[in-house]
Design an enzyme around this catalytic site. Structure first.
Site, PDB file in Angstrom:
ATOM      1  N   ASP A  51       0.830  -1.205   0.000  1.00  0.00           N
ATOM      2  CA  ASP A  51       0.000   0.000   0.000  1.00  0.00           C
ATOM      3  C   ASP A  51       0.868   1.261   0.000  1.00  0.00           C
ATOM      4  O   ASP A  51       2.042   1.228   0.361  1.00  0.00           O
ATOM      5  CB  ASP A  51      -0.865   0.048   1.270  1.00  0.00           C
ATOM      6  N   HIS A 101      -5.932   2.908  -4.065  1.00  0.00           N
ATOM      7  CA  HIS A 101      -5.849   3.123  -2.614  1.00  0.00           C
ATOM      8  C   HIS A 101      -6.298   4.557  -2.299  1.00  0.00           C
ATOM      9  O   HIS A 101      -5.801   5.165  -1.369  1.00  0.00           O
ATOM     10  CB  HIS A 101      -4.417   2.855  -2.142  1.00  0.00           C
ATOM     11  N   HIS A 105      -5.479   9.475   0.300  1.00  0.00           N
ATOM     12  CA  HIS A 105      -5.321   8.692   1.532  1.00  0.00           C
ATOM     13  C   HIS A 105      -6.025   9.296   2.752  1.00  0.00           C
ATOM     14  O   HIS A 105      -5.450   9.377   3.848  1.00  0.00           O
ATOM     15  CB  HIS A 105      -3.826   8.490   1.839  1.00  0.00           C
ATOM     16  N   HIS A 194       3.915  -2.130   2.991  1.00  0.00           N
ATOM     17  CA  HIS A 194       3.791  -0.755   2.477  1.00  0.00           C
ATOM     18  C   HIS A 194       5.047  -0.311   1.734  1.00  0.00           C
ATOM     19  O   HIS A 194       6.127  -0.284   2.335  1.00  0.00           O
ATOM     20  CB  HIS A 194       3.516   0.205   3.637  1.00  0.00           C
TER      21      HIS A 194
HETATM   22 ZN   LIG Z   1      -2.526   3.225   3.201  1.00  0.00          ZN
END
Ligand SMILES: [Zn+2]
Length: 242
Positions: A51, A101, A105, A194
């Site tokens: 991510d 995503h 954010h 991530h």
């Molecule tokens: Zn995230």
């Protein structure tokens, strides 16, 4: 006559707060939108997801994956793709899949349905414009889902993806990340790491790289095969959002 005592009211409030927390953040919760969180348990197959990219560190993640011939799904933020479009294209050129995503954010908790839909739609547009790929998978920032997400996902034909094990690689040391994943992995697991840190430019993702370098050989050694999400989930009937 049933009168709620103050203690009863407090218990009820705590129970609904607990339900809400689960509905918003629970990896298997479907209240605010359909999502998958693991594949079938009958095969030793797992799927890697990253991510918050792309970031300046993403190419090093790609190098580790390519050394082992492992596919992954990268849930990218539109704003990061705008900052590093070349790296977003490198992800695709490496044979990986790009997921959505959100654009910036945000946490969707308590946000308006229109805001949520715009965040998803803008990220779809940005990713498609810069890479030519239109995502089919969506992961909510912070794993937080809210009212309006179900409709946004359906309109944009996105399937929500949570995770089976998350590495906490943004706050733990590499040792602890490796240990968490090794403890939580099982047949059909979707692993979450991530390759960026929200929208930060030049984030330090050293822990993620170090953990990944050590994890891949351990997991291969245990007999797991890394598969793209689409193949991992293929035998599972995907939620259709209705
Ligand atoms: Zn995230």
């Amino acid at each position: 006559m049933a009168l709620l005592s103050p203690a009863g009211i407090a218990t009820g409030a705590a129970a609904s707060a607990g339900f809400l927390t689960w509905a918003v953040r629970g990896r298997a919760a479907q209240v605010f939108g359909p999502s998958v969180w693991r594949g079938p348990r009958n095969r030793p197959a797992i799927s890697l997801t990253f991510d918050d990219g792309p970031s300046e560190g993403t190419p090093q993640i790609l190098e580790i994956l390519s050394r082992h011939g492992i596919p992954a799904t990268f849930f990218q933020c539109g704003a990061n793709v705008e900052r590093l479009p070349g790296i977003a294209r490198e992800v695709l050129a490496g044979g990986h899949v790009i997921g959505n995503h959100s654009q910036t954010h945000p946490a969707f908790y308590l946000r308006a349905a229109r805001f949520i839909e715009e965040e998803l739609a803008r990220a779809q547009q940005t990713i498609e414009q810069h890479t030519g790929a239109r995502p089919a998978w969506f992961r909510a920032p912070y794993g937080a889902r809210w009212l309006g997400l179900r409709r946004a996902q359906r309109r944009l034909q996105l399937t929500g993806v949570m995770w089976t094990v998350i590495g906490y690689d943004w706050k733990l040391k590499a040792d602890a990340v490796v240990e968490r994943i090794c403890r939580g992995v099982s047949n059909g697991a979707i692993l979450c790491l991530h390759d960026g840190r929200e929208l930060s430019a030049r984030p330090d993702i050293g822990v993620t790289m170090e953990a990944l370098r050590r994890l891949v050989p351990i997991l291969l050694d245990r007999g797991y095969k890394f598969e793209p999400l689409s193949r991992l989930l293929c035998p599972t009937k995907l939620p259709n959002g209705s």
